[in-house]
Design a protein around this motif. Sequence first.
Motif, PDB file in Angstrom:
ATOM      1  N   ALA A  30       0.857  -1.205   0.093  1.00  0.00           N
ATOM      2  CA  ALA A  30       0.186   0.153  -0.333  1.00  0.00           C
ATOM      3  C   ALA A  30       0.722   1.073   0.126  1.00  0.00           C
ATOM      4  O   ALA A  30       0.985   2.455  -0.626  1.00  0.00           O
ATOM      5  CB  ALA A  30      -1.002  -0.026   1.343  1.00  0.00           C
ATOM      6  N   ALA A  31       1.872   1.031   0.759  1.00  0.00           N
ATOM      7  CA  ALA A  31       2.534   2.833   0.464  1.00  0.00           C
ATOM      8  C   ALA A  31       3.173   2.935  -0.489  1.00  0.00           C
ATOM      9  O   ALA A  31       3.478   3.480  -1.452  1.00  0.00           O
ATOM     10  CB  ALA A  31       3.820   2.352   2.023  1.00  0.00           C
ATOM     11  N   ALA A  33       1.961   1.595  -3.299  1.00  0.00           N
ATOM     12  CA  ALA A  33       1.457   1.920  -4.290  1.00  0.00           C
ATOM     13  C   ALA A  33       0.630   3.850  -4.182  1.00  0.00           C
ATOM     14  O   ALA A  33       0.265   3.955  -4.987  1.00  0.00           O
ATOM     15  CB  ALA A  33      -0.179   1.339  -3.821  1.00  0.00           C
ATOM     16  N   LEU A  34       0.826   4.340  -2.905  1.00  0.00           N
ATOM     17  CA  LEU A  34       0.628   5.302  -2.663  1.00  0.00           C
ATOM     18  C   LEU A  34       2.025   6.055  -2.289  1.00  0.00           C
ATOM     19  O   LEU A  34       1.501   7.817  -2.142  1.00  0.00           O
ATOM     20  CB  LEU A  34      -0.014   5.790  -1.181  1.00  0.00           C
ATOM     21  CG  LEU A  34      -1.312   4.740  -0.845  1.00  0.00           C
ATOM     22  CD1 LEU A  34      -1.630   4.827   0.293  1.00  0.00           C
ATOM     23  CD2 LEU A  34      -2.300   6.191  -1.951  1.00  0.00           C
ATOM     24  N   ASP A  35       2.935   5.808  -3.104  1.00  0.00           N
ATOM     25  CA  ASP A  35       4.461   6.557  -3.402  1.00  0.00           C
ATOM     26  C   ASP A  35       4.351   7.193  -1.834  1.00  0.00           C
ATOM     27  O   ASP A  35       5.576   8.712  -2.233  1.00  0.00           O
ATOM     28  CB  ASP A  35       3.919   7.732  -4.358  1.00  0.00           C
ATOM     29  CG  ASP A  35       4.297   7.895  -5.805  1.00  0.00           C
ATOM     30  OD1 ASP A  35       4.356   6.069  -5.948  1.00  0.00           O
ATOM     31  OD2 ASP A  35       3.319   8.387  -6.268  1.00  0.00           O
ATOM     32  N   ALA A  36       4.465   6.364  -0.881  1.00  0.00           N
ATOM     33  CA  ALA A  36       5.085   6.639   0.161  1.00  0.00           C
ATOM     34  C   ALA A  36       6.189   5.780   0.716  1.00  0.00           C
ATOM     35  O   ALA A  36       6.600   4.579   1.395  1.00  0.00           O
ATOM     36  CB  ALA A  36       4.213   6.523   1.468  1.00  0.00           C
ATOM     37  N   CYS A  40       7.867   2.642   2.791  1.00  0.00           N
ATOM     38  CA  CYS A  40       7.639   1.651   2.536  1.00  0.00           C
ATOM     39  C   CYS A  40       8.651   1.040   2.209  1.00  0.00           C
ATOM     40  O   CYS A  40       8.545  -0.059   3.034  1.00  0.00           O
ATOM     41  CB  CYS A  40       7.660   1.820   0.918  1.00  0.00           C
ATOM     42  SG  CYS A  40       7.724   0.306   0.140  1.00  0.00           S
TER      43      CYS A  40
END
Length: 56
Positions: A30-31, A33-36, A40
Amino acid sequence: MPQLEAAGRLRRGLTEPLLPVAALALLAAAAGALDAAVLCWASIGALAGFSLSGSV
């Protein structure tokens, strides 16, 4: 002896590594995919530390 068997099953259920590993893997995906990037890499590092600790 039934109490000891129940305690053993409970202990095995609480120490099962599937839940924390699955949660950390989902967090990493998820991280990513969210560019975090920081989150990540932190979750990937947690997975690595968890596996290297002998918990898996």
